[in-house]
Design an enzyme around this catalytic site. Structure first.
Site, PDB file in Angstrom:
ATOM      1  N   GLU A  50      18.356  -0.394  -4.616  1.00 13.48           N
ATOM      2  CA  GLU A  50      18.389  -1.643  -5.379  1.00 13.48           C
ATOM      3  C   GLU A  50      19.749  -2.306  -5.197  1.00 13.48           C
ATOM      4  OE1 GLU A  50      15.534  -1.457  -9.050  1.00 13.48           O
ATOM      5  OE2 GLU A  50      16.830   0.258  -9.148  1.00 13.48           O
ATOM      6  N   ASP A  89      18.409  -5.864 -33.135  1.00 16.75           N
ATOM      7  CA  ASP A  89      18.530  -5.460 -34.544  1.00 16.75           C
ATOM      8  C   ASP A  89      19.701  -4.496 -34.773  1.00 16.75           C
ATOM      9  OD1 ASP A  89      16.188  -6.874 -34.598  1.00 16.75           O
ATOM     10  OD2 ASP A  89      14.908  -5.198 -35.169  1.00 16.75           O
ATOM     11  N   HIS A  93      17.984 -11.080 -15.102  1.00 17.65           N
ATOM     12  CA  HIS A  93      17.311 -10.539 -13.917  1.00 17.65           C
ATOM     13  C   HIS A  93      16.896 -11.721 -13.057  1.00 17.65           C
ATOM     14  CE1 HIS A  93      14.719  -8.354 -11.255  1.00 17.65           C
ATOM     15  NE2 HIS A  93      15.167  -7.229 -11.771  1.00 17.65           N
ATOM     16  N   ARG A 104      23.111  -8.391  -9.037  1.00 14.26           N
ATOM     17  CA  ARG A 104      22.192  -9.268  -9.768  1.00 14.26           C
ATOM     18  C   ARG A 104      22.802 -10.580 -10.237  1.00 14.26           C
ATOM     19  NH1 ARG A 104      18.759  -5.066 -13.447  1.00 14.26           N
ATOM     20  NH2 ARG A 104      17.633  -4.273 -11.651  1.00 14.26           N
ATOM     21  N   HIS A 154      17.738 -10.085 -19.347  1.00 12.98           N
ATOM     22  CA  HIS A 154      17.168  -8.788 -19.000  1.00 12.98           C
ATOM     23  C   HIS A 154      17.848  -7.613 -19.686  1.00 12.98           C
ATOM     24  CE1 HIS A 154      15.073  -5.898 -16.566  1.00 12.98           C
ATOM     25  NE2 HIS A 154      16.178  -5.464 -15.978  1.00 12.98           N
ATOM     26  N   ARG A 198      25.908  -4.559 -15.254  1.00 13.44           N
ATOM     27  CA  ARG A 198      25.268  -3.257 -15.055  1.00 13.44           C
ATOM     28  C   ARG A 198      24.726  -3.124 -13.640  1.00 13.44           C
ATOM     29  NH1 ARG A 198      19.304  -1.508 -16.054  1.00 13.44           N
ATOM     30  NH2 ARG A 198      19.050  -3.659 -15.459  1.00 13.44           N
ATOM     31  N   SER A 239      20.815   2.107 -16.465  1.00 17.07           N
ATOM     32  CA  SER A 239      20.690   2.118 -17.927  1.00 17.07           C
ATOM     33  C   SER A 239      19.833   3.273 -18.433  1.00 17.07           C
ATOM     34  CB  SER A 239      20.159   0.786 -18.439  1.00 17.07           C
ATOM     35  OG  SER A 239      19.139   0.322 -17.631  1.00 17.07           O
ATOM     36  N   LEU A 240      18.742   3.576 -17.748  1.00 18.81           N
ATOM     37  CA  LEU A 240      17.963   4.743 -18.171  1.00 18.81           C
ATOM     38  C   LEU A 240      18.848   5.987 -18.053  1.00 18.81           C
ATOM     39  CD1 LEU A 240      14.517   3.946 -16.476  1.00 18.81           C
ATOM     40  CD2 LEU A 240      15.050   3.806 -18.911  1.00 18.81           C
TER      41      LEU A 240
END
Ligand SMILES: Cc1cc2nc3c(=O)[nH]c(=O)nc-3n(C[C@H](O)[C@H](O)[C@H](O)COP(=O)(O)OP(=O)(O)OC[C@H]3O[C@@H](n4cnc5c(N)ncnc54)[C@H](O)[C@@H]3O)c2cc1C
Length: 542
Positions: free
Chosen positions: A118, A220, A241, A287, A348, A383, A388-389
């Site tokens: 990516e 939140d 994104h 990105r 995103h 990022r 992130s995962l």
């Protein structure tokens, strides 16, 4: 009052990972505002970046992350997350996660994991399950949860605000001791208390009109932490994104970067490619560059979208590698094996958030933040795709270790029940839906991919007016999930603008036409928003 050892707010990769790791040691409540699977995690397509092949290295993954982060990552955090990533990924595999493997079998009879590439990555290192990795992550984690005792799950429970000892007027050191939670079935606000409260509430894409995020992503956790006086940092860095499906009936459908990793190219509506002229990495540029280039091409050509073309690849390859994207686009009448996909950039990922360290600790004892809600220094100003995962997995694991190593004292304070006072049932729901739209449109028009000081100030004054109206509405009426989310997106909008106005430069995802270059004195400097606490002891919206 419901009493636990750990309250976990959120059921995405970060919340579930934490809950599974502490359940052996105490009573866990997982509070989630809709169904357990309604989380950004469920929608992740591309995969999880981790070093799993000898041809790759930790140093390269760290270097790629730092480069994308544009001088704002914390190198020690990046090093830790990248180094510990492979072990955490292995744990997911041990739980039953089924990553896609290569077709070919190696000389010693092994089928290696298929690794995607990516934007911004110098190597193929993204483990994935076809193009629906998040769905498989959730399946594996929820299957493990079913086998785990000691966890109570509260679906359709909406966390409204954190309870702190300062808010209760105690004389002891300020710490977090619980949360007020709206039970959406009974419409009653319940008091949950625990010495450890974990925010794992994900991001805030819904602050913008166009987003790849599902409806739950209303920031939140950031809003709650800010209201409790906890520092929120670097909120100006919203990642857009580049390629969200552009179709009147499609709501937030992402067209994964992995398509470009497999050769798809961006074109204007006349079929001209434009990324090679914009960046040496062409279609696989980071990105922020791709989103900005699309935005500028759209403005230059006066069109509402661009095209992403993968038709030069064979139909069987496309259908096998991207079954989810193929099927979804076909559902909208677009056959991606034969025609280009109409795409637009959309909000995103939230790179900033609640200030936390790599162990999830915030400045408020008893409160932890993990996953997208947290800003640990992993992503800096931008990022790197599929990090992130990875961060969610590693930091949730570390937070669990840290909590187990440093137990908090029992809560030991009496918690008042939530007072709804004279609040009436909402009778003007149209005001709520109208304000929702106004906040999101205002952020899109004035605070999105390309900014100016004048537009930021204009956005700020509009949001302040809306916040005043929402505040009034909040005090006058009984709380509903819609109203609470509106209050939160407006709060987060204010934080994004506040941070954007603090940074006198362009860096990573924050691009300001008035100051387009880096200001080196702002490298490694965070923008900070923190509310001064001046509580009168009011509990509820009475
Ligand atoms: C379309 C899409 C594709 C993506 N692809 C990738 C990818 O390929 N690789 C990658 O690394 N990242 C990807 N990301 C980003 C990644 O999915 C998220 O950053 C990550 O899943 C966040 O996990 P989380 O556990 O922090 O939050 P989430 O998974 O978003 O979970 C948040 C949870 O908190 C709950 N919640 C929120 N507020 C409240 C409240 N007030 N009360 C109670 N519960 C609440 C929500 O209901 C939800 O259960 C993608 C994101 C999207 C939207």
């Amino acid at each position: 009052m419901k009493q636990f050892d750990y309250i976990v707010i959120g059921s995405g990769i970060a919340g579930l990972t934490f809950a599974l790791k502490v359940a052996k040691y105490g009573r866990v409540a997982i509070v989630t505002k809709k169904h357990l699977t309604e989380a950004n995690t469920q929608y992740a397509q591309g995969g999880i970046a981790a070093v799993t092949k000898p041809t790759d290295s930790i140093d390269l993954h760290v270097a790629d992350t730092l480069r994308a982060g544009a001088g704002l990552c914390r190198e020690d955090v990046v090093q830790t997350v990248v180094e510990e990533g492979p072990d955490r990924v292995q744990e997911l595999i041990d739980l039953g996660m089924d990553f896609t493997r290569e077709e070919t079998i190696s000389a010693d009879g092994e089928r290696f994991y298929s690794l995607g590439k990516e934007g911004g990555h110098s190597k193929r290192r993204v483990l994935h399950t076809k193009d629906a990795t998040g769905r498989e992550v959730m399946r594996a984690l929820l299957a493990a949860l079913e086998r785990t005792p000691n966890v109570s799950v509260f679906e359709d429970h909406f966390a409204i605000d954190l309870i702190t000892t300062a808010k209760l007027g105690g004389k002891m050191e300020n710490r977090c001791v619980g949360a007020y939670i709206l039970n959406r079935h009974t419409a009653k606000v319940e008091t949950f208390c625990a010495p450890h409260v974990v925010l794992a509430t994900g991001g805030s894409g819904k602050v913008y009109l166009y987003t790849t995020n599902p409806d739950i992503a209303t920031g939140d956790g950031v809003a709650m932490a800010y209201r409790a006086g906890v520092a929120v940092v670097n909120m100006e860095f919203t990642q857009f994104h580049p390629t969200c499906l552009y179709h009147p009936q499609a709501k937030s459908f992402l067209v994964s970067e992995a398509l470009r990793g497999e050769g798809a190219v961006l074109k204007d509506l006349n079929g001209n490619e434009f990324m090679d002229a914009a960046h040496p990495m062409g279609n696989l540029a980071p990105r922020d560059i791709v989103a900005r280039t699309i935005d500028s091409e759209m403005k230059r050509t006066g069109t509402g979208h661009m095209h992403l073309d993968i038709t030069h690849k064979s139909a069987p390859f496309i259908i096998d590698r991207f079954p989810n994207i193929y099927r979804t686009c076909l559902g909208f009448g677009i056959d991606i094996t034969k025609e280009p996909i109409p795409v637009v950039p959309a909000a995103h990922y939230q790179c900033g958030g609640v200030k936390a360290d790599v162990d999830g600790c915030t400045e408020l004892p008893g409160l932890y933040a993990v996953g997208e809600v947290a800003s640990t220094g992993m992503h800096g100003a931008n990022r790197l795709a599929s990090n992130s995962l990875l961060e969610g997995l590693v930091c949730a694991h570390r937070a669990a270790q840290s909590v187990l190593a440093t137990p908090q004292p029992e809560v030991g304070v009496r918690m008042p029940v939530w007072q709804s006072g004279k609040a009436e049932n909402p009778d003007e729901l149209v005001v709520v839906s109208h304000n929702w739209d106004e906040v999101r449109r205002c952020m899109w028009d004035y605070v999105s991919i390309v900014r100016t000081r004048k537009r930021l100030l204009r956005g700020q004054s509009r949001i302040e007016n809306l916040r005043e109206e929402i505040r009034q509405y909040y005090w006058d009426f009984k709380v509903t999930a819609d109203l609470l989310e509106l209050r939160n997106i407006a709060q987060v909008a204010e934080l994004i603008i506040g941070c954007a106005l603090q940074r006198p430069e362009s860096r990573g995802l924050h691009y300001n036409l008035d100051c387009p270059g880096h200001d080196e004195t702002w490298a490694q400097r965070d923008t900070i928003m923190q509310r001064e606490l001046a509580f009168s002891i009011t509990v509820g919206n009475a």
